[in-house]
Design an enzyme around this catalytic site. Structure first.
Site, PDB file in Angstrom:
ATOM      1  N   HIS A 117      91.170  67.636   9.634  1.00 31.25           N
ATOM      2  CA  HIS A 117      92.623  67.509   9.613  1.00 31.25           C
ATOM      3  C   HIS A 117      93.326  67.947  10.884  1.00 31.25           C
ATOM      4  CE1 HIS A 117      93.203  71.830   7.790  1.00 31.25           C
ATOM      5  NE2 HIS A 117      92.266  71.807   8.708  1.00 31.25           N
ATOM      6  N   HIS A 118      92.585  68.393  11.907  1.00 38.85           N
ATOM      7  CA  HIS A 118      93.219  68.776  13.172  1.00 38.85           C
ATOM      8  C   HIS A 118      93.153  67.661  14.218  1.00 38.85           C
ATOM      9  CE1 HIS A 118      93.699  72.787  11.694  1.00 38.85           C
ATOM     10  NE2 HIS A 118      92.397  73.046  11.667  1.00 38.85           N
ATOM     11  N   ALA A 119      92.352  66.613  13.983  1.00 34.13           N
ATOM     12  CA  ALA A 119      92.216  65.549  14.976  1.00 34.13           C
ATOM     13  C   ALA A 119      93.535  64.806  15.145  1.00 34.13           C
ATOM     14  CB  ALA A 119      91.107  64.586  14.565  1.00 34.13           C
ATOM     15  N   GLN A 158      96.762  74.925   8.798  1.00 28.86           N
ATOM     16  CA  GLN A 158      97.655  73.800   8.579  1.00 28.86           C
ATOM     17  C   GLN A 158      97.013  72.491   9.018  1.00 28.86           C
ATOM     18  OE1 GLN A 158     100.524  72.382  11.109  1.00 28.86           O
ATOM     19  NE2 GLN A 158     102.155  72.091   9.609  1.00 28.86           N
ATOM     20  N   ASP A 160      97.676  69.967  10.810  1.00 29.48           N
ATOM     21  CA  ASP A 160      98.618  69.489  11.826  1.00 29.48           C
ATOM     22  C   ASP A 160      98.320  68.064  12.271  1.00 29.48           C
ATOM     23  OD1 ASP A 160      96.252  70.593  12.961  1.00 29.48           O
ATOM     24  OD2 ASP A 160      97.230  70.759  14.924  1.00 29.48           O
TER      25      ASP A 160
END
Length: 310
Positions: A117-119, A158, A160
């Site tokens: 989920h950070h890519a 998070q 992001d």
């Protein structure tokens, strides 16, 4: 029955540089197979390049495919992108999409990796190369398997990248419930962010989740749910700042599945974060999470039209 997506390429050889430990993916499957639970394993195909390029910058996708990612991007990711890693992330992205297909047939299914989920659009970050949640959600909608997708992100960090990649869409809703003072330092804006103070325990966490998640279901009215089921809110997690117990994580996971299935919505989970010196224990936490969600799923019949058509 737990339907879990897994592929040998998930256990890519550890790169020479970087601190990320890939062996937990083998240990998750080892724990699941030793549990004596009813288990069906499914192997994914790699995500086709066109669907990766629909979400990520084609130039960045090409860098990954050629295993020639610039050093500054590799530093942001946290490890070098080798040919093995390039194959791995194509399969983990295909795995999240396959888990969605299985969820539409069985109610719930899990990917034993991913949750990246950070890519971001043109680079990876935080141990994430391609954002499987955004890629799979976009493909489901484009191929008319779903119309409105809710991404529930309960990783301690998070989401992001997912928030940034889907910010302009009104058919994807991102809910991120995370530790306020944890990575990333600069947060993106999810459709709903619930920032938790350090040290929140089981009761405090469940109070916040029960307050927000049902309202999101009622207001957004999704027809499919992706769940980022990171176990890093655990009190012993090396990179977490929250204080959930084993029982607290199980209660969290069962609540999410129960809320989705009570509305006859299919739900697919991605592994997400979980970090510690004892990789076997981290793997066991992930396995308990998937088994708990599969158990919760059995309490609801497949009444959705999506299931009948799958």
């Amino acid at each position: 029955m737990l339907h879990v997506v897994h592929h040998a390429d998930y256990m890519a050889p550890r790169p020479e540089r970087g601190t990320f430990k890939f062996d937990k993916y083998y240990l998750v499957m080892e724990a699941l197979r030793a549990s004596n639970a009813a288990l069906t394993e499914h192997a994914p195909f790699p995500m086709p390049r066109k669907w990766l390029e629909a979400v990520h910058d084609p130039s960045y996708v090409d860098e990954v495919f050629r295993a020639e990612v610039p050093r500054e991007k590799e530093r942001r990711i946290g490890f070098p992108v080798t040919p093995h890693i390039a194959s791995r992330v194509r399969h983990t992205n295909g795995g999240t999409w396959l888990a969605a297909q299985l969820a539409m047939k069985h109610g719930y299914a899990a990917n034993s990796a991913a949750g990246s989920h950070h890519a971001l659009h043109d680079t990876g970050a935080g141990y994430c190369v391609f954002n499987d949640l955004a890629v799979a959600a976009n493909r489901l909608i484009a191929e008319e398997d779903a119309r409105r997708i809710l991404i529930v992100d309960l990783d301690v960090h998070q989401g992001d990248g997912t928030a940034s990649l889907t910010a302009a869409r009104d058919d994807i809703f991102t809910l991120s419930m995370h530790a306020e003072k944890n990575f990333p330092v600069r947060k993106a804006r999810s459709n709903l962010d619930v920032a938790m103070p350090d040290g929140v325990d089981d009761d405090g966490y469940m109070e916040a989740l029960a307050k927000h998640l049902p309202d999101v279901f009622a207001q957004f009215e999704p027809d499919f749910v992706f769940y980022q089921a990171g176990v890093d809110p655990h009190t012993d997690d090396k990179l977490g700042r929250l204080s959930l117990s084993d029982d607290g994580l199980v209660a969290r996971d069962r609540f999410v599945v129960r809320e989705a299935r009570a509305r006859a919505l299919p739900i697919a989970s991605a592994l997400g974060g979980g970090y510690g010196d004892d990789q076997r224990e981290v793997g066991a936490r992930h396995a308990r999470s998937m088994l708990a969600m599969a158990k919760e799923n059995t309490e609801f019949p497949a009444t959705s039209a999506l299931f009948r058509e799958a």
